[in-house]
Design an enzyme around this catalytic site. Sequence first.
Site, PDB file in Angstrom:
ATOM      1  CB  THR A  72      -0.956  -0.042   1.208  1.00  0.00           C
ATOM      2  OG1 THR A  72      -1.778  -1.181   1.069  1.00  0.00           O
ATOM      3  CG2 THR A  72      -1.838   1.181   1.379  1.00  0.00           C
ATOM      4  CG  ASN A  79      -5.132  -6.322   0.625  1.00  0.00           C
ATOM      5  OD1 ASN A  79      -4.821  -5.687   1.642  1.00  0.00           O
ATOM      6  ND2 ASN A  79      -5.611  -7.542   0.685  1.00  0.00           N
ATOM      7  CB  SER A 113     -10.121   0.368   4.314  1.00  0.00           C
ATOM      8  OG  SER A 113      -8.813   0.853   4.242  1.00  0.00           O
TER       9      SER A 113
END
Length: 555
Positions: free
Chosen positions: A366, A386, A437
């Site tokens: 990320t 991811n 998230s």
Amino acid sequence: MKKLYYLIFILLFSTAVQSAEKPPHAAIASAHPLATAAGFEMLDQGGNAFDAAVAVSAALAVVEPVGSGLGGGGFWLLHQAKDNRQIMIDGRERAPLAATRDMYLDSQGKAVPKLSIDGALSAAIPGLPAALVHIAEKRGRLPLSKSLAPAIRYAKEGFEVGARYRLMAGFRLKALLNSNAAAKVFLAGGKVVLPGFKLVQKDLAETLEAIALHGREGFYAGKVADKLVKGVRAAGGIWTQQDLDEYKIIEREPIQGEYRGIKVTSAAPPSSGGIVLVEVLNILSGYDLEKLGEIDQKHLIIEAMRRGYHDRARYLGDADFVELPIEQLVDKYYAAGLRESIRIDRATKSAALAAAVSDKAGGEDTTHFSILDREGNRVAATLSINYPFGSGFMPPDTGVILNDEMDDFSKKAGEPNIYGLVGGKANAIEPGKRMLSSMSPTFLEDEERVAILGTPGGSRIISMVLLGILDFAKGNDPGSWVSLPRFHHQYQPDVVQYEKGGLDEKTQTALSERGHLFKEINRSYGNMQAILWDKKHSVVEAASDPRGEGNAQVD
Ligand code: DON
């Protein structure tokens, strides 16, 4: 006459305040020097922070394919100076319409290893291309032909990959080898490339050019869309053209809180980041941390993290699909109640909060970048595909490596994802739903200072940003926030995780006497990118995490 003097005074005063409100410099901190340079190219051409954000996001998609890209998504937190407004651009991926709750379970109801991590079935519908177009059109000044130009150039001309790229390509070798297109682009003869390798991405350049030319349609319709859908389906995935047609960017109100006179603005659901940060800070605001000894401080921070992450697992998901008790979770009285359950001399067992569940390692990729322009506009953006290199799957002839963000859903109640995070119904898979998230792009403001920060790091993102906020509260500068030793507790597994060298033995012994258990992560983690604008001293500073290969620049 008196009135005239008064008017002149008001006018002079307001210009003085206004100019004091403009930073003396612009700054960009990102995970790659070429991405930072792409952002400055936009500022030099008269673009604002939002144009720079488009250029940096697109450049990262090319020069840091390990972490984010057109096949992924993210959250862009914007501060618009002209009306003092803060907006969260939600470009999170969403589940394909053919997704089902149990799609990663076998006939016995057991999670099939890797199915939500590797390959086409693990990929959700990307949001990043739509976000680039949205930000450029709604908030920027420059056309996409300009803001995507650096990324297109980097993809065509190539650039030398760094040590991290090679390390992660090795880590994801198997997944990349399963995709001919990905292996051809990212590997050499089926092996990790040698140091000094120049990565050229012709197909990706063409896909970026299609977006520059046709906007949203360049990716979600026409030839590119066709190749994406066909490629995914041929490899066992479930995307349809309807998924791409329906994908929408959503502008959301960020989550806001207050800690010791500092206004905290961070990501709203479908990220858990803002809510968990505010909840943990609310718990901690009941203690005078700085007056306490180091062991007491750490103990309380760990206990507050435990409770914040516990509520994350219990309650959070996509607010467009499930009702979330947001007001309760960010309420100071609710935090006061949680504080009551904390003992200074004893660690709470996570199992006493709810049933025990998992033990898995953390995440590797990320990306985050922070931008401040001279008008006072700001961007904090955390973007992701991811896992490193996402799903490892690239639909042929697109150059786009797809995410494996489906793993951020709770595949089964209590079943940990790759970051060891557990969840329940609120974050169960549903067609078209956005997965929960931890990404936490954040702004901090007090009377004298403004900060922009964030980091990658899977479940540990929130605790890293938290430690950064506490350090800001102490008056320290960005160089300190990004290099602080890191520790983390996420409710389950019930251990204090810490990066290599992050907690010395004396501290561990003292904390273990209160009942804490420890797990050393055998490397450092995080890649924080931060900016500080000290209004009082009219100074702008930026810092890039020493653990990464990024670049922070003030101009
Ligand atoms: O959205 C999330 O929370 C994760 N997909 C982020 C993954 C991540 O940060 C991996 N990195 N180090």
